[in-house]
Design a protein around this motif. Structure first.
Motif, short mmCIF file in Angstrom:
data_model
loop_
_atom_site.label_atom_id
_atom_site.label_comp_id
_atom_site.label_asym_id
_atom_site.label_seq_id
_atom_site.Cartn_x
_atom_site.Cartn_y
_atom_site.Cartn_z
N ALA A 67 55.38 23.59 38.61
CA ALA A 67 56.19 24.00 37.46
C ALA A 67 56.20 25.51 37.31
CB ALA A 67 55.66 23.35 36.18
N GLN A 68 55.04 26.13 37.52
CA GLN A 68 54.92 27.58 37.40
C GLN A 68 55.74 28.28 38.48
OE1 GLN A 68 50.96 29.09 38.06
NE2 GLN A 68 51.31 30.90 36.80
N GLN A 69 55.68 27.79 39.71
CA GLN A 69 56.41 28.40 40.81
C GLN A 69 57.92 28.26 40.61
OE1 GLN A 69 54.69 26.38 44.19
NE2 GLN A 69 53.05 27.91 44.43
N GLN A 70 58.36 27.06 40.21
CA GLN A 70 59.78 26.84 39.98
C GLN A 70 60.30 27.72 38.86
OE1 GLN A 70 60.13 22.62 39.25
NE2 GLN A 70 60.10 22.09 41.45
N ASN A 71 59.49 27.87 37.82
CA ASN A 71 59.88 28.73 36.70
C ASN A 71 60.01 30.18 37.15
OD1 ASN A 71 59.41 30.50 34.24
ND2 ASN A 71 59.58 28.51 33.27
N ALA A 72 59.05 30.63 37.94
CA ALA A 72 59.07 32.02 38.42
C ALA A 72 60.30 32.29 39.26
CB ALA A 72 57.80 32.31 39.21
N GLN A 73 60.68 31.33 40.11
CA GLN A 73 61.85 31.50 40.97
C GLN A 73 63.13 31.61 40.14
OE1 GLN A 73 61.63 28.15 43.62
NE2 GLN A 73 59.96 29.01 44.84
N LYS A 74 63.26 30.72 39.15
CA LYS A 74 64.46 30.74 38.31
C LYS A 74 64.53 32.01 37.45
CE LYS A 74 65.52 25.81 37.97
NZ LYS A 74 66.93 25.97 38.43
N MET A 75 63.39 32.40 36.87
CA MET A 75 63.40 33.60 36.04
C MET A 75 63.68 34.84 36.87
SD MET A 75 63.45 34.99 33.18
CE MET A 75 62.89 33.84 31.93
N ASP A 76 63.20 34.86 38.10
CA ASP A 76 63.48 35.98 39.00
C ASP A 76 64.98 36.06 39.27
OD1 ASP A 76 62.46 38.15 40.68
OD2 ASP A 76 63.15 36.93 42.37
N ALA A 77 65.62 34.90 39.46
CA ALA A 77 67.07 34.87 39.69
C ALA A 77 67.83 35.35 38.46
CB ALA A 77 67.50 33.46 40.06
N VAL A 78 67.37 34.94 37.27
CA VAL A 78 68.02 35.37 36.02
C VAL A 78 67.91 36.88 35.86
CG1 VAL A 78 67.89 35.26 33.50
CG2 VAL A 78 67.69 33.16 34.85
#
Length: 246
Positions: A67-78
């Motif tokens: 969950a942490q990794q997926q969140n980091a990837q999405k927030m990085d894209a945002v």
């Protein structure tokens, strides 16, 4: 020794007399001024020149690390998408980060709770100096992975706050003086001076647009841009003034 003691006693008496004399001299006398106390409120209506958008990426997964990794990837894209849209890095900041276990209770005689999944939430605050782009920026963030829009505030920059507060204060003083003149004239008196002025606390106006508090998959697929109505906000200031009359 007796002589020294006597001199010391005299010195202390002189010191005490000096202190008592100073205290007495500093005691303020009651003023004989005749006063009228009035208050005034000034208001200036203007349009916001700054928007503050708080959005989030929220991910749920049974594995906290995933969950942490997926969140980091999405927030990085945002974040990258916002920067590519022209938002300076200094106007983008993390407003909150949270990893929370979500539990459920078993339907057994001896009920126990277990972790169902982990919810990772990363909040981002964007300061926008072109309020006309607020809807566009929300759309860009949602299209690139943001799935929550928590707050959209329309307000004034520090420079505009100071400018319009000064104008509001000027209007407040004029109203106070006008009221004082009217009352004093009716009494057959005149205002001759100002005794005291108290300025009210600072008020920072904000307008909230809460129509888009939840960004969904439907919003991602929408072809129409998110509408944000700028509207107007009021900057107010208050003063309390004591005038001397004669």
């Amino acid at each position: 020794m007796r002589g020294k003691a006597a001199l010391l006693g005299i010195a202390l008496m002189v010191l005490c007399a000096a202190v008592i004399g100073n205290v007495t001299a500093e005691t303020p006398e009651e003023s004989g001024d005749k006063l009228i106390h009035v208050s005034g409120t000034g208001k200036v209506t203007t349009t916001p020149d700054q928007a503050i958008i708080v959005l989030a990426v929220e991910i749920e997964n049974a594995d906290a690390k995933v969950a942490q990794q997926q969140n980091a990837q999405k927030m990085d894209a945002v974040t990258n998408a916002l920067k590519n849209a022209g938002i300076p890095a200094k106007d983008i900041r993390t407003a909150g980060y949270n990893i929370m276990p979500v539990t459920e209770i078993d339907d057994k005689p001896l009920a126990t709770s277990r972790v169902k999944f982990y919810r990772v939430t990363n909040n981002l605050e964007i300061t926008l100096h072109d309020v006309d782009r607020a809807g566009e920026i929300v759309d860009i963030a949602v299209a690139n992975g943001a799935n929550r829009v928590d707050r959209l505030m329309l307000t004034l920059s520090d420079e505009k706050q100071q400018q319009f507060r000064s104008e509001a204060l000027t209007a407040a003083v004029k109203q106070a003086r006008s009221d004082a003149d009217a009352v004093v004239a009716a009494l057959g008196k005149t205002v001759v001076d100002v005794k005291e002025v108290n300025v009210g606390s600072n008020y920072i106006p904000m307008a909230y647009d809460n129509r888009y508090l939840a960004a969904t998959d439907m919003a991602k697929g929408a072809s129409a841009p998110t509408p944000v109505e700028i509207g107007e906000i009021d900057v107010t200031a208050t003063v309390s003034i004591a005038y001397i009359i004669a």
